[in-house]
Design an enzyme around this catalytic site. Structure first.
Site, PDB file in Angstrom:
ATOM      1  N   ASP A 100       0.869  -1.187   0.000  1.00 52.66           N
ATOM      2  CA  ASP A 100       0.000   0.000   0.000  1.00 52.66           C
ATOM      3  C   ASP A 100       0.907   1.239   0.000  1.00 52.66           C
ATOM      4  OD1 ASP A 100      -1.943   1.901   0.488  1.00 52.66           O
ATOM      5  OD2 ASP A 100      -2.783   0.944   2.238  1.00 52.66           O
ATOM      6  N   ARG A 162     -10.677 -12.324   7.455  1.00 53.24           N
ATOM      7  CA  ARG A 162      -9.571 -12.982   6.757  1.00 53.24           C
ATOM      8  C   ARG A 162     -10.002 -14.252   6.045  1.00 53.24           C
ATOM      9  NH1 ARG A 162      -4.781 -10.569   8.595  1.00 53.24           N
ATOM     10  NH2 ARG A 162      -4.783  -9.843  10.744  1.00 53.24           N
TER      11      ARG A 162
END
Ligand code: XMP
Ligand code: MG
Length: 175
Positions: A100, A162
């Site tokens: 990111d 997740r």
């Protein structure tokens, strides 16, 4: 929740990555790869990726934490748990869920490079270039995504989601 990458699309891309990674390392004469997963986000991607590789692997993990509990980077990256094994002279492939800002991977590269591997490359499932602070050399990339906070397939918000099989946008009302 809005699906960004379906289970089928992820599976297909990982098969391609597996072939590409295997071919490139075989061509370079590498007989065994030392795969380093970045916990916690990278664990599902790693599990699927290594099963698509056609060269033997050893597997190890580093525990990185940068995010605390929010959706924005805290800017400080901690190595909370280091490798078990010795990577000196080894061909190391880092497997990460997402790059990111690039801060986590920059720190990880410096950290692992200092252990003198023979080679050190990055495989990231996702790249979110919109928020880049540090440019990271991603050798093997799954997908480039827009500037949206995504969860699933290992990626979390407050350690949730997740286990989702697809990658989805986390709606604001879930935060
Ligand atoms: P940086 O900013 O250091 O971030 O490149 C890398 C780590 O931040 C987390 N991250 C995300 N996690 N959805 C998530 O669930 C996202 O959209 C997202 N963006 C960054 C991730 O843990 C990664 O290892
Ligand atoms: Mg993470």
């Amino acid at each position: 929740m809005q699906v960004v990458l379906s289970e089928a699309k992820i599976r297909e891309r990982i098969k391609e990555l597996g072939r590409q990674i295997s071919a490139e390392y075989k061509k370079a004469g590498v007989e065994r790869l030392y795969v380093v997963g970045i916990l916690r986000g990278g664990f599902i991607f790693l599990a699927d990726l290594v099963r698509e590789l056609e060269i033997p692997v050893e597997i190890d993990f580093v525990w990185a934490s940068s995010y605390g509990e929010g959706t924005k980077t805290s800017g400080t990256v901690k190595i909370a748990r280091d490798l078990e094994g010795d990577i000196q002279g080894r061909d190391v492939l880092i497997v990460e869920d997402i790059v990111d800002t690039g801060l986590t991977m920059t720190k990880m590269l410096e950290h692992l490079q200092s252990k003198n591997p023979k080679s050190l490359s990055i495989c990231s499932l996702l790249h979110k270039p919109a928020r880049e602070i540090k440019k990271v050399p991603i050798r093997f990339l799954g997908f480039t995504i827009e500037d949206q906070f995504v969860v699933g397939y290992g990626l979390d918000y407050k350690n949730l989601y997740r286990e989702y099989r697809e990658i989805v946008i986390l709606p604001p009302e879930n935060r």
